[in-house]
Write an enzyme that holds these catalytic residues in place. Structure first.
Site: not given
Ligand code: MG
Ligand code: ZN
Length: 458
Positions: A38, A87, A140, A264, A311-312, A421
């Site tokens: 993440d 997320s 997530t 994760e 995810d980013h 993010h």
């Molecule tokens: Mg997450």
């Molecule tokens: Zn975040």
């Protein structure tokens, strides 16, 4: 709208390409392991390479992230949410192959439920599991396990893990606070449903092979890797989870259909939000050990596919800052505590050079000590910061944590551009059976579509 047409075309192409190439069922991977770092943008995998580098060899050694890099992924959410994802939207894209709004858990822009690869794998007879370092009902994992119109509905999300049918045979992570509540004891209900419950890392070594398992090791998220009793808790949980899922699958069915797992490294993102390079590198180190273990697993079980992505990216991390051509991870490597632990200890005790240097585990300069003492004596709160303040932190502890991180950034010459993010593309790694499917640039929705195809959903 701009994004819509190319995505449809790409997905059609992906579908036909994979369909023609995988005509035989036997070429489909038996086990699929999806790994999400993440917040792990490319600056994190690059910084980790320099962080872990052996300075005595004269070359910069390749990392496990470099070894399996196959491409990049775009991460933008549905158009109404702009281009910077959270997320929840990104995990829903990775889990279900659709674009949705920021905050959405397993639902589309119309708030209708969408199926995840984990749920589909379960329907196909595979054992399923999730291993995370956040609470297990965080955005997530929740996007793989359930549906909710907003990620912040933590209790409702926890309830749904039981009420909507149990989707996983194994859950490892944090979140006791949401599962043992005044109004409902979900742990008790999981036990009644046949689950074995554990709450210490020691319990991981003695799991009954014939039972599904719920493991909650903290009230909310697990401690930072830097502060935890086991700095490699993600890799420890993963090893145990893989063995457990295989044993459990064997105990309940002779056909042995394999497993699907979500892993994760949740807190790379939390370190990014806090602009904390020392915590970020320790979380990356735990993830690297996890991937190195999975490399061995794939050697022994080559009919396994491992996909790794983020995810980013978080925090706008830069490796080098303030116009200086340098990034120096030497002192980061020495750190044994998180900045928040260091700050709390500094606030509680009389600050002097030797105790402060011992806490950082490297020699501080006199001017650093002055800065720390001033930070402790300053009563004004720091409202200018964009960094999230934890609930159980006093103003003076928060301001001290910022000072500690400022020193760490100074010594390493690390830069940050955001407390949130960023929309930069993220790395994609894959190894094992059918890993070549993940080459080049792909959108995050395509990752789910490829996994669905490899799980036999047309
Ligand atoms: Mg997450
Ligand atoms: Zn975040």
């Amino acid at each position: 709208m701009k994004h819509f047409i190319p995505i449809v075309l790409l997905s059609l192409c992906t579908a036909s390409c994979v369909n023609t190439a995988t005509t035989e069922q036997k070429t489909l991977p038996k086990n699929i392991i999806m790994v999400i770092g993440d917040g792990m943008g490319p600056a994190y995998t690059t910084a980790y390479r320099y962080f872990i580098d052996n300075p005595n060899t004269g070359v910069v050694e390749e990392t496990v992230f470099d070894r399996h890099l196959t491409g990049l992924s775009s991460t933008h959410p549905a158009a109404d949410s702009g281009v910077v994802t959270d997320s929840a939207a990104s995990a829903t894209a990775l889990a279900s192959g659709i674009k949705t709004y920021n905050g959405a858990i397993g639902v589309n822009v119309d708030k209708n439920n969408v199926q995840s690869v984990l749920t589909w794998a379960k329907i196909q007879g595979k054992a399923t599991g999730i291993v995370v370092t956040s609470q297990i009902n965080h955005a997530t994992p929740a996007s793989y396990l359930t549906h909710n119109e907003h990620r912040r509905n933590y209790n409702a999300i926890a309830d749904s893990y039981l009420d909507n049918g149990i989707k996983a045979d194994l859950f490892f992570g944090g979140g006791k606070k949401y599962f043992i509540r005044k109004d409902r004891n979900l742990v008790k209900e999981f036990r009644q449903a046949g689950f074995h419950y554990i709450d210490t890392y020691q319990d991981l070594t003695s799991l009954p092979n014939n039972k599904p398992v719920l493991g909650l090791f903290a009230d909310i998220g697990l401690p930072w890797a830097l502060d935890d009793t086991n700095k490699y808790r993600l890799s420890t949980m993963t090893k145990s989870a893989v063995h457990q899922l295989m044993a459990y699958q064997k105990s309940k069915s002779k056909s042995n259909d394999g497993f699907f797992m979500l892993i994760e490294a949740s807190q790379i993102d939390w370190a990014g939000h806090e602009n904390d390079i020392s915590a970020a590198m320790a979380e990356m180190d735990d993830l690297a050990k996890t991937l190195e273990y999975l490399e061995h697993f794939v050697e022994h079980y080559p009919n396994t596919l491992v996909i790794v992505t983020a995810d980013h990216s978080t925090g706008g991390l830069t490796i080098g800052a303030r116009g200086k051509y340098a990034w120096q991870p030497e002192k980061l490597r020495r750190m044994k505590h998180s900045p928040s632990y260091i700050a709390k200890t500094l606030v509680k005790n009389k600050i002097n050079k030797s105790m402060a240097s011992a806490l950082f585990n490297f020699e501080l300069a006199n001017e650093d000590i002055t800065l720390l003492i001033n930070s402790k004596n300053s009563t004004k709160t720091n409202n200018s910061t964009q960094i999230y303040k934890l609930k159980n932190t006093t103003d003076v502890e928060f301001s001290m944590t910022l000072t500690v991180k400022k020193l760490i950034d100074k010594y390493s010459n690390t830069g940050w551009t955001s407390g949130g993010h960023t929309a930069i593309d993220v790395p994609v790694l894959a190894f094992g059976q059918q890993s070549e499917r993940f080459q080049g640039h792909q959108d995050n929705t395509e990752i789910a579509k490829k996994i669905f195809l490899l799980l036999g959903r047309k």
